[in-house]
Design an enzyme around this catalytic site. Structure first.
Site, PDB file in Angstrom:
ATOM      1  N   ASP A   9       0.603  -1.271  -0.009  1.00  0.00           N
ATOM      2  CA  ASP A   9       0.181   0.060  -0.091  1.00  0.00           C
ATOM      3  C   ASP A   9       0.774   1.225   0.179  1.00  0.00           C
ATOM      4  OD1 ASP A   9      -1.899  -1.680   0.163  1.00  0.00           O
ATOM      5  OD2 ASP A   9      -2.687  -1.187   2.044  1.00  0.00           O
ATOM      6  N   ASP A  47      -4.931  -0.808  -1.736  1.00  0.00           N
ATOM      7  CA  ASP A  47      -5.998  -0.635  -1.125  1.00  0.00           C
ATOM      8  C   ASP A  47      -6.881  -0.103  -2.149  1.00  0.00           C
ATOM      9  OD1 ASP A  47      -6.943  -1.120   1.660  1.00  0.00           O
ATOM     10  OD2 ASP A  47      -6.956   1.101   1.870  1.00  0.00           O
ATOM     11  N   HIS A  49     -10.961   0.915  -2.672  1.00  0.00           N
ATOM     12  CA  HIS A  49     -12.195   0.687  -2.095  1.00  0.00           C
ATOM     13  C   HIS A  49     -13.106   1.486  -2.824  1.00  0.00           C
ATOM     14  CE1 HIS A  49     -10.589  -0.371   1.737  1.00  0.00           C
ATOM     15  NE2 HIS A  49      -9.926   0.647   1.948  1.00  0.00           N
ATOM     16  N   HIS A  53     -17.445   2.979   1.067  1.00  0.00           N
ATOM     17  CA  HIS A  53     -17.044   1.635   1.787  1.00  0.00           C
ATOM     18  C   HIS A  53     -17.541   1.764   3.089  1.00  0.00           C
ATOM     19  CE1 HIS A  53     -14.121  -1.524   2.952  1.00  0.00           C
ATOM     20  NE2 HIS A  53     -14.554  -2.184   2.078  1.00  0.00           N
ATOM     21  N   HIS A  82     -10.754   7.104   2.000  1.00  0.00           N
ATOM     22  CA  HIS A  82      -9.347   6.910   1.261  1.00  0.00           C
ATOM     23  C   HIS A  82      -9.416   5.814   0.470  1.00  0.00           C
ATOM     24  CE1 HIS A  82      -9.494   3.573   4.289  1.00  0.00           C
ATOM     25  NE2 HIS A  82      -8.438   2.981   3.462  1.00  0.00           N
ATOM     26  N   LYS A 107      -6.960  -5.000  -2.876  1.00  0.00           N
ATOM     27  CA  LYS A 107      -7.642  -5.452  -1.955  1.00  0.00           C
ATOM     28  C   LYS A 107      -8.802  -4.376  -1.386  1.00  0.00           C
ATOM     29  CE  LYS A 107      -4.039  -4.462   1.145  1.00  0.00           C
ATOM     30  NZ  LYS A 107      -4.628  -3.404   1.984  1.00  0.00           N
ATOM     31  N   CYS A 152      -2.006  -2.805   7.761  1.00  0.00           N
ATOM     32  CA  CYS A 152      -1.770  -3.783   6.574  1.00  0.00           C
ATOM     33  C   CYS A 152      -0.610  -4.545   6.389  1.00  0.00           C
ATOM     34  CB  CYS A 152      -2.028  -3.001   5.162  1.00  0.00           C
ATOM     35  SG  CYS A 152      -3.983  -2.333   5.114  1.00  0.00           S
TER      36      CYS A 152
HETATM   37  C1  VGL Z   1      -4.701   0.632   5.762  1.00  0.00           C
HETATM   38  C2  VGL Z   1      -6.216   1.561   7.200  1.00  0.00           C
HETATM   39  C3  VGL Z   1      -7.050   1.474   6.074  1.00  0.00           C
HETATM   40  C4  VGL Z   1      -3.368   0.417   5.440  1.00  0.00           C
HETATM   41  C5  VGL Z   1      -5.775   0.560   4.662  1.00  0.00           C
HETATM   42  O1  VGL Z   1      -2.674   0.225   4.330  1.00  0.00           O
HETATM   43  O2  VGL Z   1      -2.356  -0.012   6.500  1.00  0.00           O
HETATM   44  N1  VGL Z   1      -5.082   0.996   7.001  1.00  0.00           N
HETATM   45  N2  VGL Z   1      -6.867   1.100   4.866  1.00  0.00           N
HETATM   46 ZN    ZN Z   2      -8.265   0.989   3.264  1.00  0.00          ZN
END
Ligand code: VGL
Ligand code: ZN
Length: 199
Positions: A9, A47, A49, A53, A82, A107, A152
């Site tokens: 990410d 990431d 979404h 979401h 986000h 994801k 993550c």
């Molecule tokens: C993440 C919060 C929400 C991450 C992703 O990449 O750690 N954290 N979505």
């Molecule tokens: Zn996320």
């Protein structure tokens, strides 16, 4: 037997100026580019979404970002909106050497469930397909880096260890969010799971 680098990410929204900025998030780009140069097998996660979401606080009446709620699959932190698929915030950091990646796995695209881990959604059972990809390529050991250490990266590392991979986390190429001690908790949990934590 092969080794894979899994880059978690490294996206605009997790870097300074982004919607869910991780302090120093952009500082992981240079060390990760160096790791990408020499890695045998290279995977990036993204990431991704849909708008609205269920992990977004904006979807829940009377809730704020970083509140913890109960979802059908367990506890869920609510986040600022986000990494909306296709938006600039969901794009990889512009300096990340994306062209070196063999594979990009997305994801968090199911509206009703979040997915921190590169391997399973947050119910810890719905697979993303990455396990099968790595096994098909003969991978037995993983090096993880990216954002965020305590979400993550941690979830991916714990799932990878549970799946039987040899797992190392390159902490100098990770940054954390750290919600009420979550960074130390993550380091403890990863250590207890037999994951090697290196600088
Ligand atoms: C993440 C919060 C929400 C991450 C992703 O990449 O750690 N954290 N979505
Ligand atoms: Zn996320």
């Amino acid at each position: 037997m092969a080794d894979a680098l899994i880059v978690i990410d490294v996206q605009n929204d997790f870097c300074p100026g982004g919607a869910l900025a991780v302090a120093g998030g952009d500082q992981v780009v240079a060390p990760i580019n160096a790791l990408l140069q020499s890695a045998q097998i290279r995977v990036l996660t993204q990431d991704w979404h849909p708008a609205g979401h269920s992990s977004f606080a904006s979807r829940h009446a009377d809730r704020q970002p970083y509140d913890l709620i109960d979802m059908p699959y367990g506890k869920q932190v609510l986040w600022p909106d986000h990494c909306i698929r296709g938006a600039e915030g969901a794009a990889f950091h512009p300096d990340l050497q994306v062209d070196l990646a063999d594979m990009v796995i997305r994801k968090g695209f199911r509206p009703q469930i979040d997915s921190y881990s590169a391997f399973f959604e947050n119910d810890r059972t719905t697979p993303t397909g990455l396990d099968g990809y790595l096994r098909a390529r003969g991978v037995t050991s993983l090096l993880l880096a990216g954002l965020a250490t305590d979400f993550c990266v941690q979830y991916s590392a714990l799932d990878a260890a549970r799946l039987g991979f040899d797992v190392t986390v390159k902490l100098s190429a990770c940054r954390g969010i750290d919600l009420s001690g979550s960074l130390q908790d993550a380091l403890d949990a990863m250590g207890q799971a037999g994951i090697a934590l290196i600088d």
